[in-house]
Design a protein around this motif. Sequence first.
Motif, PDB file in Angstrom:
ATOM      1  N   ARG A  25       0.844  -1.195   0.000  1.00 36.15           N
ATOM      2  CA  ARG A  25       0.000   0.000   0.000  1.00 36.15           C
ATOM      3  C   ARG A  25       0.877   1.240   0.000  1.00 36.15           C
ATOM      4  O   ARG A  25       1.877   1.301   0.675  1.00 36.15           O
ATOM      5  CB  ARG A  25      -0.932   0.007   1.206  1.00 36.15           C
ATOM      6  CG  ARG A  25      -2.047  -1.022   1.069  1.00 36.15           C
ATOM      7  CD  ARG A  25      -3.173  -0.764   2.045  1.00 36.15           C
ATOM      8  NE  ARG A  25      -4.284  -1.659   1.787  1.00 36.15           N
ATOM      9  CZ  ARG A  25      -5.231  -1.432   0.894  1.00 36.15           C
ATOM     10  NH1 ARG A  25      -5.200  -0.322   0.166  1.00 36.15           N
ATOM     11  NH2 ARG A  25      -6.215  -2.281   0.710  1.00 36.15           N
ATOM     12  N   GLU A  48      -1.662   3.118  -5.292  1.00 36.60           N
ATOM     13  CA  GLU A  48      -2.870   3.919  -5.452  1.00 36.60           C
ATOM     14  C   GLU A  48      -2.916   4.585  -6.823  1.00 36.60           C
ATOM     15  O   GLU A  48      -3.976   4.686  -7.442  1.00 36.60           O
ATOM     16  CB  GLU A  48      -2.929   4.982  -4.344  1.00 36.60           C
ATOM     17  CG  GLU A  48      -3.008   4.432  -2.922  1.00 36.60           C
ATOM     18  CD  GLU A  48      -4.321   3.720  -2.661  1.00 36.60           C
ATOM     19  OE1 GLU A  48      -5.252   3.835  -3.481  1.00 36.60           O
ATOM     20  OE2 GLU A  48      -4.420   3.032  -1.628  1.00 36.60           O
ATOM     21  N   ASP A 107      -9.741  -2.132  -5.516  1.00 33.46           N
ATOM     22  CA  ASP A 107      -9.028  -2.423  -4.266  1.00 33.46           C
ATOM     23  C   ASP A 107      -9.621  -3.644  -3.580  1.00 33.46           C
ATOM     24  O   ASP A 107      -8.893  -4.496  -3.059  1.00 33.46           O
ATOM     25  CB  ASP A 107      -9.091  -1.208  -3.336  1.00 33.46           C
ATOM     26  CG  ASP A 107      -8.136  -1.328  -2.175  1.00 33.46           C
ATOM     27  OD1 ASP A 107      -6.939  -1.539  -2.412  1.00 33.46           O
ATOM     28  OD2 ASP A 107      -8.581  -1.238  -1.021  1.00 33.46           O
ATOM     29  N   ARG A 161      -6.024   8.678  -0.805  1.00 29.87           N
ATOM     30  CA  ARG A 161      -4.958   7.946  -1.486  1.00 29.87           C
ATOM     31  C   ARG A 161      -3.626   8.684  -1.463  1.00 29.87           C
ATOM     32  O   ARG A 161      -2.648   8.192  -1.956  1.00 29.87           O
ATOM     33  CB  ARG A 161      -5.366   7.659  -2.923  1.00 29.87           C
ATOM     34  CG  ARG A 161      -6.402   6.569  -3.033  1.00 29.87           C
ATOM     35  CD  ARG A 161      -6.692   6.265  -4.473  1.00 29.87           C
ATOM     36  NE  ARG A 161      -7.592   7.239  -5.046  1.00 29.87           N
ATOM     37  CZ  ARG A 161      -7.768   7.391  -6.356  1.00 29.87           C
ATOM     38  NH1 ARG A 161      -7.087   6.681  -7.195  1.00 29.87           N
ATOM     39  NH2 ARG A 161      -8.610   8.285  -6.815  1.00 29.87           N
TER      40      ARG A 161
END
Length: 614
Positions: free
Chosen positions: A397, A402, A420, A439
């Motif tokens: 992550r 993102e 996601d 994000r």
Amino acid sequence: MAGRIPDEFIDEVLQRTDIVAVIGERVPLRPAGSNYKARCPFHDERTPSFNVNPERQTYHCFGCGAHGTAIRFLMEHDRMEFREAIEELAGRVGLEIPDGGGARRAADEYAPLYRALAHAHQFFRDALRNHPARQSAVEYLRRRGISGEVAARFGLGFAPPGWDNLLRQLDDPRPAIRAGLIIEREQKTYDRFRDRITFPIHDRRGRVVAFGARVVCDGEPKYLNSPETPVFHKGREVYGLYQALQAERRPGRLIVVEGYMDVIALTQQGIPGAVATLGTATTAEQATLLLRSADELVLCFDGDDAGRSAALRAVENLLPVLQGDREVRVLLLPEGSDPDDLVRSEGREAFEARLDAATPVIEFFLAHLGEECDLTTVDGRARLLERASNPLRRLPRGIVRETLIGQLAELTRTEPERIDRILEGRGEATRNQGAAQPRSAPRSPETSLQRTPVRHAIALLLQQPQLAAYAGDPDRFADRDIPGLDLLQQLLELARTEPNITTARVLERFRDTPHETPLHRLAAWQRTAMAEGDHQQELQDALMRIEEQIIHNEQKRLVRELEQEERDEQTMDLEQERLRQATRLQLLMDRLKRGRISADEQQEMEELRAAFRL
């Protein structure tokens, strides 16, 4: 394997290190009161939220929660291993890491291999200058436009024809056999490299660890590399990186090409920063090494099928270790051309223009995945999502993941939150389970940790370890069934034993323990919650709440005991009396907090506290 670095040495390194100087060389800092601020290097942001505290020798980002010491910063920002970070900091302050016995044994064991490789390196270089058969190698380098200066910079040499030229130079061939220079097969021993131009491969410390070699005339294989050895692992080293870093400590750009001669040709044409992987697809370890060495990478590969495949494999290994503050682009050359040919035919400026116009890595990656996917149809968009799923699941992550999800969402007309969920394997059942997190940064520790008295006390101690002097006996927290209390006890004992210990040194003491991550998170979490004022009283209030929880747990335990059948009368009387004492102590603690306790009650409370080992 190197031995464990003593805690005392790490403490001394941190004591002498100026974290502001270390970070300031990599991130533009500006004063902000007693601290320094900058835009965070670990996530994209417009408003500076990255703080460096020279007093505590730590950094913290209020946006993404990144936090740590100078050691952790080098590991996260420059992607160094722990020992490398210690070596870097120790070198800055004039210290040398003391090796333990294990490290000395390893160094002693491999020293003969390094000596054999250095001896071979010198032998090959001398042969390129003096050997009677050198002329074919010299003519080849001249045809390729390689000057003596560039050949010397990369240490090019010549392995003469014949089976035992190097072997005859050795008093003991065994280290050279282990180092891959000499082959021992079927009771025969002979040189590995014969009638070839040699390219020494250096590690980050500048030691020769292996060789590549190219035939001078016709012959197979065209290129021959050293085998894997105790000191050489081809998936970890990058050819030309040592020379690039010698020329410029922090190159603005590294250009990853496919071969030794491509590196040398670009250097010859005045294009700095060319490096090459060693006959393999770029590995994750090589990707990490490259990314921590420069702010920008350009993957420059031939435009044929093999080059495109190599570029894609490199991208897939780079993406999981790529951070938002690094720029990676991909340049596929015209089919049939390689960097050496192209830079000589069109010149330095034209080639650099190609580098400047290279495709951003995310755009390249999505374009490759989208090949043969008709995005005007539902089936084509579904095919792209399916192709992207496995590579994206490898990404941690962060901003890169993102960004890829955002781009993929636009291409496939799919909500980012749904993509996601697909990647996390949660399917459609969670479509409406709350809004997606922003994000621009990972979720901050301040918002993800539930505040408890134990966490509050730990965070205060991390801020000011000297507060431990006012915290009472740490042993009173031993063997209590409260999460995190064992860690609090350890912190109190450490800070009382070393009254001058700093936040940075406390954090490093818990490296590679189960407490490392919680401590870093709590140190970051508490910073936004800390108010200016009486921190000593704040800690004592937190400890009082912990003691109240201990008494409350004891009350519940006694009630359960009393509810059990077949208890003898004497035991029940003792438990009832202890329950009465616990209830009374709880009442007195409450009166103390309200400021309504008398001197006699204060004395009674202290006696009851002692009875409950508080």
